[in-house]
Design a protein around this motif. Structure first.
Motif, PDB file in Angstrom:
ATOM      1  N   SER A  94      37.973  35.819  55.951  1.00 43.62           N
ATOM      2  CA  SER A  94      38.636  36.728  56.892  1.00 43.62           C
ATOM      3  C   SER A  94      37.458  37.463  57.711  1.00 43.62           C
ATOM      4  O   SER A  94      37.575  37.562  59.230  1.00 43.62           O
ATOM      5  N   PRO A  95      36.569  38.205  57.008  1.00 41.26           N
ATOM      6  CA  PRO A  95      35.381  38.575  57.986  1.00 41.26           C
ATOM      7  C   PRO A  95      34.465  37.818  58.575  1.00 41.26           C
ATOM      8  O   PRO A  95      34.197  38.136  59.932  1.00 41.26           O
ATOM      9  N   LEU A  96      34.476  36.422  58.237  1.00 48.33           N
ATOM     10  CA  LEU A  96      33.771  35.433  59.003  1.00 48.33           C
ATOM     11  C   LEU A  96      34.428  35.056  60.463  1.00 48.33           C
ATOM     12  O   LEU A  96      33.973  35.117  61.310  1.00 48.33           O
ATOM     13  N   GLU A  97      35.895  34.849  60.061  1.00 47.87           N
ATOM     14  CA  GLU A  97      36.527  34.506  61.276  1.00 47.87           C
ATOM     15  C   GLU A  97      36.589  35.477  62.220  1.00 47.87           C
ATOM     16  O   GLU A  97      36.361  35.311  63.530  1.00 47.87           O
ATOM     17  N   ARG A  98      36.806  36.856  61.801  1.00 53.74           N
ATOM     18  CA  ARG A  98      36.821  37.947  62.630  1.00 53.74           C
ATOM     19  C   ARG A  98      35.449  38.067  63.382  1.00 53.74           C
ATOM     20  O   ARG A  98      35.356  38.462  64.806  1.00 53.74           O
ATOM     21  N   ASP A  99      34.244  37.815  62.888  1.00 53.55           N
ATOM     22  CA  ASP A  99      32.951  37.728  63.477  1.00 53.55           C
ATOM     23  C   ASP A  99      32.879  36.521  64.582  1.00 53.55           C
ATOM     24  O   ASP A  99      32.241  36.848  65.775  1.00 53.55           O
ATOM     25  N   TRP A 100      32.937  35.522  63.995  1.00 54.58           N
ATOM     26  CA  TRP A 100      32.865  34.188  64.688  1.00 54.58           C
ATOM     27  C   TRP A 100      33.882  33.872  65.828  1.00 54.58           C
ATOM     28  O   TRP A 100      33.521  33.014  66.817  1.00 54.58           O
ATOM     29  N   GLY A 101      35.201  34.096  65.611  1.00 53.68           N
ATOM     30  CA  GLY A 101      36.172  33.893  66.378  1.00 53.68           C
ATOM     31  C   GLY A 101      36.706  32.338  65.580  1.00 53.68           C
ATOM     32  O   GLY A 101      36.157  31.926  64.773  1.00 53.68           O
ATOM     33  N   SER A 102      37.920  32.288  66.052  1.00 53.45           N
ATOM     34  CA  SER A 102      38.795  31.048  65.351  1.00 53.45           C
ATOM     35  C   SER A 102      37.952  29.628  65.611  1.00 53.45           C
ATOM     36  O   SER A 102      37.802  28.834  64.663  1.00 53.45           O
ATOM     37  N   GLN A 103      37.473  29.443  66.637  1.00 54.71           N
ATOM     38  CA  GLN A 103      37.022  28.105  67.026  1.00 54.71           C
ATOM     39  C   GLN A 103      35.676  27.946  66.120  1.00 54.71           C
ATOM     40  O   GLN A 103      35.681  26.593  65.487  1.00 54.71           O
ATOM     41  N   ARG A 104      34.791  28.607  66.445  1.00 53.63           N
ATOM     42  CA  ARG A 104      33.567  28.604  65.323  1.00 53.63           C
ATOM     43  C   ARG A 104      33.835  28.412  63.824  1.00 53.63           C
ATOM     44  O   ARG A 104      33.378  27.736  63.178  1.00 53.63           O
ATOM     45  N   PHE A 105      34.919  29.323  63.360  1.00 47.60           N
ATOM     46  CA  PHE A 105      35.219  29.418  62.055  1.00 47.60           C
ATOM     47  C   PHE A 105      35.677  28.073  61.681  1.00 47.60           C
ATOM     48  O   PHE A 105      35.476  27.466  60.761  1.00 47.60           O
ATOM     49  N   ALA A 106      36.745  27.621  62.438  1.00 48.31           N
ATOM     50  CA  ALA A 106      37.473  26.487  62.149  1.00 48.31           C
ATOM     51  C   ALA A 106      36.338  25.102  62.109  1.00 48.31           C
ATOM     52  O   ALA A 106      36.536  24.087  61.260  1.00 48.31           O
ATOM     53  N   LEU A 107      35.456  25.098  63.056  1.00 49.63           N
ATOM     54  CA  LEU A 107      34.334  24.191  63.241  1.00 49.63           C
ATOM     55  C   LEU A 107      33.553  24.140  61.778  1.00 49.63           C
ATOM     56  O   LEU A 107      33.246  23.101  61.293  1.00 49.63           O
ATOM     57  N   TYR A 108      33.009  25.534  61.419  1.00 49.12           N
ATOM     58  CA  TYR A 108      32.408  25.555  60.382  1.00 49.12           C
ATOM     59  C   TYR A 108      33.031  25.039  58.901  1.00 49.12           C
ATOM     60  O   TYR A 108      32.660  24.080  58.287  1.00 49.12           O
ATOM     61  N   TYR A 109      34.468  25.332  58.800  1.00 48.90           N
ATOM     62  CA  TYR A 109      35.006  25.099  57.614  1.00 48.90           C
ATOM     63  C   TYR A 109      35.226  23.323  57.384  1.00 48.90           C
ATOM     64  O   TYR A 109      35.069  23.069  56.549  1.00 48.90           O
TER      65      TYR A 109
END
Length: 212
Positions: A94-109
């Motif tokens: 949750s804190p990572l998605e909040r900081d990165w945004g959904s696109q970067r978080f999804a790409l990372y995951y």
């Protein structure tokens, strides 16, 4: 660590919520149709399945398909397995998605899930032949990202119940997974997939830091 976000930082739908829903739905379908789900969507090793493979009587024999490098992360071996992975996904993602945004978080995951699946495919194809399920490769990558982004954030461990800084926690779990994988302890657990997820995550984090 903060409440679940209804919206990601960039205004899109929360990837965390979508992942929680997708994993929960997949587990329900798996309970109703365990044979087809495991046969087609678990990560099966390369090659012909040995006749002596000690699979449960209810588990059909499958074969490797390319989509399994992603689909395996939406299946789980038990409700406890699902609950632990989803709790860690929510807590640290949750804190990572909040900081990165959904696109970067999804790409990372998803890149970490793919990387963990690829390494696990090599490991089980050359060693113990068995199908793999679980989101742990992506979850361990989120733990690493949390430790790098919030290194001095304290995490309260359950066993033992002591607080530890995130940067030390990541080092400890990485060393533990390496030891368990090399010694063959806890058979049936994809330790090298966990490590691979962390290594792919580390490579992505370092690449993004250089670009920044």
């Amino acid at each position: 660590m903060g409440r679940m976000q209804e919206r990601a930082a960039d205004g899109g739908a929360s990837v965390i919520i979508l992942l929680l829903a997708a994993n929960g739905l997949a587990f329900l379908v798996q309970l109703m149709l365990p044979g087809p789900m495991l046969r087609y969507f678990a990560l099966w090793p390369l090659g012909v399945v040995p006749e002596t493979l000690p699979l449960p009587a209810s588990m059909p024999v499958g074969e490797f398909h390319l989509w399994q490098l992603l689909s395996y992360a939406f299946l789980h071996g038990s409700f406890f397995h699902l609950a632990i992975n989803m709790f860690v996904l929510w807590m640290f993602g949750s804190p990572l998605e909040r900081d990165w945004g959904s696109q970067r978080f999804a790409l990372y995951y998803f890149l970490c899930v793919l990387g963990a699946g690829a390494v696990q495919l090599l490991v089980v194809s050359t060693g113990t032949f068995a199908p793999t399920v679980g989101a742990s490769g992506g979850v361990y990558a989120l733990l690493l990202a949390f430790g790098m982004r919030y290194p001095n954030q304290y995490i309260l461990l359950l066993i033992p119940p002591i607080p530890m800084k995130a940067k030390y926690f990541v080092i400890v779990i990485g060393l533990v997974e390496l030891w368990l994988g090399l010694t063959g302890t806890h058979q049936g657990v994809a330790h090298f997939a966990h490590l691979a997820g962390m290594l792919v995550g580390l490579a992505l984090m370092l690449t993004w830091r250089r670009r920044r």
